[in-house]
Structures are given as structure tokens and as C-alpha cells.
Scaffold this active site. Structure first.
Site, PDB file in Angstrom:
ATOM      1  N   LYS A   1     -16.130   1.259   4.069  1.00  0.00           N
ATOM      2  CA  LYS A   1     -15.926   0.015   3.830  1.00  0.00           C
ATOM      3  C   LYS A   1     -14.900  -0.432   5.304  1.00  0.00           C
ATOM      4  CE  LYS A   1     -16.461  -1.089  -0.804  1.00  0.00           C
ATOM      5  NZ  LYS A   1     -15.840  -1.579  -2.082  1.00  0.00           N
TER       6      LYS A   1
ATOM      7  N   GLU B   1      -3.966   5.550  -6.609  1.00  0.00           N
ATOM      8  CA  GLU B   1      -5.276   5.947  -6.558  1.00  0.00           C
ATOM      9  C   GLU B   1      -5.712   7.371  -6.874  1.00  0.00           C
ATOM     10  OE1 GLU B   1      -7.287   3.246  -5.764  1.00  0.00           O
ATOM     11  OE2 GLU B   1      -5.939   1.816  -4.906  1.00  0.00           O
TER      12      GLU B   1
ATOM     13  N   GLU C   1     -22.300   0.250  -3.369  1.00  0.00           N
ATOM     14  CA  GLU C   1     -21.653  -0.446  -4.721  1.00  0.00           C
ATOM     15  C   GLU C   1     -22.777  -1.093  -5.489  1.00  0.00           C
ATOM     16  OE1 GLU C   1     -17.417  -1.440  -4.199  1.00  0.00           O
ATOM     17  OE2 GLU C   1     -17.581  -2.546  -6.115  1.00  0.00           O
TER      18      GLU C   1
HETATM   19  N1  LIG Z   1     -11.836   0.172   3.383  1.00  0.00           N
HETATM   20  C1  LIG Z   1     -11.647   0.510   2.177  1.00  0.00           C
HETATM   21  O1  LIG Z   1     -12.378   1.132   1.386  1.00  0.00           O
HETATM   22  C2  LIG Z   1     -10.205   0.230   1.502  1.00  0.00           C
HETATM   23  C3  LIG Z   1     -10.013   0.832   0.310  1.00  0.00           C
HETATM   24  C4  LIG Z   1      -8.554   0.222  -0.231  1.00  0.00           C
HETATM   25  C5  LIG Z   1      -7.754  -0.213   0.590  1.00  0.00           C
HETATM   26  N2  LIG Z   1      -8.151  -0.660   1.854  1.00  0.00           N
HETATM   27  C6  LIG Z   1      -7.362  -1.659   2.491  1.00  0.00           C
HETATM   28  O2  LIG Z   1      -6.290  -0.760   3.176  1.00  0.00           O
HETATM   29  C7  LIG Z   1      -5.019  -1.665   3.294  1.00  0.00           C
HETATM   30  C8  LIG Z   1      -3.901  -0.952   2.713  1.00  0.00           C
HETATM   31  O3  LIG Z   1      -3.670   0.053   3.390  1.00  0.00           O
HETATM   32  P1  LIG Z   1      -2.090   0.913   3.363  1.00  0.00           P
HETATM   33  O4  LIG Z   1      -1.791   0.971   1.716  1.00  0.00           O
HETATM   34  O5  LIG Z   1      -2.426   2.141   4.153  1.00  0.00           O
HETATM   35  O6  LIG Z   1      -1.347  -0.005   4.017  1.00  0.00           O
HETATM   36  P2  LIG Z   1      -0.850  -0.201   5.688  1.00  0.00           P
HETATM   37  O7  LIG Z   1      -1.779   0.233   6.655  1.00  0.00           O
HETATM   38  O8  LIG Z   1      -0.292  -1.562   5.744  1.00  0.00           O
HETATM   39  O9  LIG Z   1       0.199   0.808   5.640  1.00  0.00           O
HETATM   40  C9  LIG Z   1       1.545   0.906   4.792  1.00  0.00           C
HETATM   41  C10 LIG Z   1       2.709   0.664   5.759  1.00  0.00           C
HETATM   42  O10 LIG Z   1       2.765   1.771   6.376  1.00  0.00           O
HETATM   43  C11 LIG Z   1       3.166   2.152   7.664  1.00  0.00           C
HETATM   44  N3  LIG Z   1       2.614   3.469   7.982  1.00  0.00           N
HETATM   45  C12 LIG Z   1       1.586   3.878   8.125  1.00  0.00           C
HETATM   46  N4  LIG Z   1       1.509   5.207   8.296  1.00  0.00           N
HETATM   47  C13 LIG Z   1       2.629   5.419   8.241  1.00  0.00           C
HETATM   48  C14 LIG Z   1       3.412   6.899   8.161  1.00  0.00           C
HETATM   49  N5  LIG Z   1       2.729   7.974   8.376  1.00  0.00           N
HETATM   50  N6  LIG Z   1       4.822   7.066   8.452  1.00  0.00           N
HETATM   51  C15 LIG Z   1       5.611   5.791   8.300  1.00  0.00           C
HETATM   52  N7  LIG Z   1       4.860   4.500   8.129  1.00  0.00           N
HETATM   53  C16 LIG Z   1       3.428   4.483   8.144  1.00  0.00           C
HETATM   54  C17 LIG Z   1       2.449   1.052   7.997  1.00  0.00           C
HETATM   55  O11 LIG Z   1       2.578   0.598   9.410  1.00  0.00           O
HETATM   56  C18 LIG Z   1       2.656  -0.157   6.983  1.00  0.00           C
HETATM   57  O12 LIG Z   1       3.970  -0.700   7.363  1.00  0.00           O
HETATM   58  C19 LIG Z   1      -5.380  -2.980   2.951  1.00  0.00           C
HETATM   59  O13 LIG Z   1      -5.727  -3.943   3.910  1.00  0.00           O
HETATM   60  C20 LIG Z   1      -6.557  -2.798   1.929  1.00  0.00           C
HETATM   61  O14 LIG Z   1      -7.522  -3.896   1.910  1.00  0.00           O
HETATM   62  C21 LIG Z   1      -9.365  -0.353   2.309  1.00  0.00           C
HETATM   63 ZN   LIG Z   2      -7.338   0.337  -4.646  1.00  0.00          ZN
END
Ligand SMILES: NC(=O)c1ccc[n+]([C@@H]2O[C@H](COP(=O)([O-])OP(=O)(O)OC[C@H]3O[C@@H](n4cnc5c(N)ncnc54)[C@H](O)[C@@H]3O)[C@@H](O)[C@H]2O)c1
Ligand SMILES: [Zn+2]
Length: 360
Positions: free
Chosen positions: A141, A183, A235
Site C-alpha cells: 500500500k 502493531e 483488502e
Molecule cells: N502503507 C501501509 O500499509 C501503511 C501501514 C501503516 C502505516 N502507514 C503509514 O506510515 C506512516 C507512519 O509511519 P511511522 O510510524 O514509521 O512514522 P514516520 O515515518 O513519521 O517515523 C516516525 C519518526 O521517527 C523518525 N525515524 C525513522 N526512523 C528512525 C530511526 N531509525 N531512528 C530515529 N528516528 C527515526 C522519523 O523521521 C519520524 O520522525 C503513516 O503515514 C501511515 O499512514 C502505512
Molecule cells: Zn496500524
């Protein structure tokens, strides 16, 4: 270390989980043909931490680096336009492989760009948050947000590979790590009783970043997600089970105001609310709900929602309902490790669950 394969009719791809993978050029280069161009998309938090070894591994691929500002606010069409502009400006052709180095935000943006750039170019996911390693990088996705709704513009587009280095979690803020654990717990609760019990026994090691435990939990989660995606890529059915905790969770996330609660934090409480509802409907034994509650707490996640009125909470859940054509759908538990999707939830039971969590 394991290499899982996600098989789909249009082709499969490997998901490689290996501590230290980022320091091994041969792992990073796998699947990118000699002299083909790569463009690495990252952000200004992850880049300074992890770009150097990736850039070095692709030194002979004329790498273009695109560094975005950090944050969910970047998930817009305007960012896609900026990336496309950079790719065109650097003469990246249809043979270019895009590499997403970062969390779910970078992954979703990069995957979407890869799916539309010159009608589609290959892309590799190198997820660096726990959430991205167990969820968003697997399953294809992609997307960006619209002012009227999150993830409202996107595609199903599978990467050519996913490379997961659990060592990157050492720099992830603890709150983000806990959010990812929500998750992980979800996979155990909805479909894998044995994994759930393993998590109960190993949550302390996961929180303490024990490498072997992390690698195992990531592998088991990716396996679970891959199995569901293989059964139902778009889905139409079982993939909806992955929304366990998300109907309540989305209401919490939006109700608290974006940015105040992390997605995983909201899902953690959402799972407890869904379990409570399952108990009320006679599907789940109360001790099972108590075990879930204890596990969520042990992960360092909140267990009570923010103060919201029942009216606004129900309205927020109805937004999900609109997105799904009519009725609010809930994923309910029959036991730890077994779930079903239903739209048949009597209002009194739902109100009782909300009240039990202080929402009235
Ligand atoms: N495509 C899908 O199936 C799917 C599923 C669930 C969520 N999502 C999407 O994912 C996003 C959320 O992802 P997330 O939770 O990874 O958030 P994110 O990508 O914003 O990362 C969270 C924070 O951690 C920082 N970061 C990342 N890796 C790091 C590391 N190793 N060390 C220090 N900091 C780090 C990032 O820069 C950010 O500030 C949302 O936009 C959501 O819609 C997509
Ligand atoms: Zn979720």
C-alpha cells in the site's frame, strides 16, 4: 537470518530481516542490476543516521539523494511533484530504482512515486521504524494524504524487496518503538496465539531492545502480514482483519488531534476497546481481555483513551463507516489468536464499552 518471500500472482519479493544489514553492501545491492541508476529518498532525521552506508553501497549506481523534511505533513501530492522534479532534473530513466530509507512516511511517499514515475519504476523498502518494519513496508500500500482525508490518494504497488535492519531501532525514540509494538501485539491477538504467548514472555526484552527478540518479533509479524496480503492483496476480505483495534484507534487518533497521539498508541487502546466489546458480546473470555491489557501496558503503551465525549467518538468512528460504505465495521476477538470482522454490533454494547473507558 530469515528471508521471507511474499508471493503474489504478478511476482514475489523477498523480505530480508538481518541485524547489521545496512552495513552489508551485498545485501543492499541485491536485485539492483549493475550500473542501473538509484535514487534514495530519505528525510532529515534518518538521513544523517543511516544514509552513509546506503550511499556507499550504491556508489557505482550514480545515486541521487532526495532528502525530505521530517513528518507526516510531507505526505502530499506536492511532495510527489517535488520528487518527480528532482528525478527528471537528474535524468532518471525508467530503469531507475527508488530506495525508501526511513519510516512509514518515507515508505508511503516513495512507493507512491515509484508507482507513477514514468508509469512505474522498481523500488526497495529499507524501513527504519518498528512500525514500518512490521507493517507499512510489507504489502504494497502506498499513498499520500489529501486535506480531506488521510491516505486518500494512493496505489497498490509492491516493492522489489524489503530490507530490514533491526539495529536501526536503537536510535528510534522509545515512544515510536512502543507504537510499533502495538502493531506487533496486533498480529498475535488477531491470528497467532503462540506468538501472543511468546510476546507475553519476551515483552521486557523487546522493550530493552534485545536483538534476537526484536528480530524474531519482526519476522513473525512480517510473516503474518505477508500471509494476509498473499491471501487478499487488495483488502477484499481477510486483509480487513489487520484493522483490529483500528476502528476505535482512528477515532482516538483524530479525536486527540493529529500529532498528539501516535497511530500505534491509539491502536493499542483501540485493541483494548475492541476486546472489551468482544467480551460484552460473549465472544471473548474476560481473562483473555485482561492478558491483552497487561501486554499493551508492558509495551509502555497507554491503556486509556483521551477524554472525548461519546457523541464525538461515535461521529469519528462514523467517518470510518463512510469510508467503508454504510456501517461501522469492527474486528472482534473470539479468543487470543482468532478474530472476525462484523458490522453487527448492538449500540448498547458499544456504548457500554465507551463508558467503561471513560467516554460517555
Ligand atoms: N502503507 C501501509 O500499509 C501503511 C501501514 C501503516 C502505516 N502507514 C503509514 O506510515 C506512516 C507512519 O509511519 P511511522 O510510524 O514509521 O512514522 P514516520 O515515518 O513519521 O517515523 C516516525 C519518526 O521517527 C523518525 N525515524 C525513522 N526512523 C528512525 C530511526 N531509525 N531512528 C530515529 N528516528 C527515526 C522519523 O523521521 C519520524 O520522525 C503513516 O503515514 C501511515 O499512514 C502505512
Ligand atoms: Zn496500524
Amino acid at each position: 537470518m530469515p528471508i521471507l518471500t511474499l508471493d503474489l500472482p504478478q511476482g514475489g519479493y523477498p523480505i530480508r530481516i538481518e541485524a547489521g544489514a545496512l552495513k552489508r553492501p551485498e545485501i543492499l545491492q541485491a536485485g539492483v542490476a549493475e550500473r542501473r541508476r538509484v535514487a534514495i529518498v530519505t528525510n532529515d532525521v534518518v538521513g544523517p543516521l543511516y544514509l552513509a552506508p546506503v550511499l556507499a553501497a550504491f556508489a557505482r549506481h550514480d545515486p541521487l539523494v532526495i532528502t525530505l523534511p521530517d513528518g507526516e505533513a510531507q505526505k502530499t501530492l506536492s511532495t510527489i511533484d517535488t520528487i518527480v522534479d528532482r528525478l527528471l532534473g537528474a535524468h532518471c530513466d525508467r530503469q531507475t530504482t527508488l530506495i525508501a530509507l526511513g519510516g512509514g512516511v518515507v515508505g508511503d511517499i516513495t512507493g507512491f512515486t515509484a508507482s507513477v514515475y514514468q508509469r512505474g519504476v522498481p523500488f526497495i523498502q529499507i524501513p527504519t521504524t518498528l512500525l514500518a518494519q512490521v507493517d507499512s513496508s510489507v504489502g504494497g500500500k502506498t499513498g499520500v494524504n489529501h486535506v480531506r482525508g488521510k491516505n486518500m490518494i494512493g496505489t497498490f504497488y509492491q516493492p522489489v524487496s524489503v530490507i530490514i535492519d533491526p539495529d536501526t531501532l536503537a536510535t528510534l525514540p522509545p515512544r515510536e518503538r512502543a507504537a510499533g509494538l502495538a502493531e506487533v501485539i496486533k498480529y498475535g491477538a488477531l491470528g497467532d496465539a503462540e506468538f501472543f504467548a511468546w510476546l507475553e514472555a519476551h515483552m521486557a526484552s523487546l522493550v530493552a531492545l534485545d536483538g534476537a527478540s526484536l528480530a524474531f518479533a519482526i519476522e513473525r509479524s512480517c510473516r503474518a502480514k505477508a500471509a494476509v496480503v498473499m491471501a487478499d492483496e487488495r483488502e477484499a476480505g481477510v486483509r480487513a482483519l489487520l484493522n483490529f483495534g483500528h476502528t476505535f484507534g482512528h477515532a482516538i487518533e483524530t479525536g486527540a488531534g493529529y500529532g498528539n497521539w501516535l497511530h500505534g498508541e491509539a491502536v493499542g487502546v483501540g485493541m483494548l476497546m475492541a476486546a472489551d466489546l468482544s467480551v460484552r458480546l460473549g465472544l471473548l473470555a474476560p481473562p483473555a481481555a485482561a492478558r491483552l491489557q497487561a501486554l499493551v501496558a508492558a509495551a509502555g503503551l497507554p491503556t486509556v483513551p483521551p477524554p472525548l465525549s461519546a457523541a464525538s467518538f461515535l461521529e469519528l468512528m462514523a467517518v470510518d463507516k463512510k469510508a467503508q460504505g454504510g456501517r461501522i465495521r469492527f474486528v472482534l476477538l473470539h479468543g487470543l489468536g482468532s478474530a472476525e470482522v462484523t458490522a453487527d454490533v448492538p449500540m448498547p454494547a458499544l456504548s457500554a464499552t465507551l463508558a467503561r473507558f471513560g467516554i460517555s
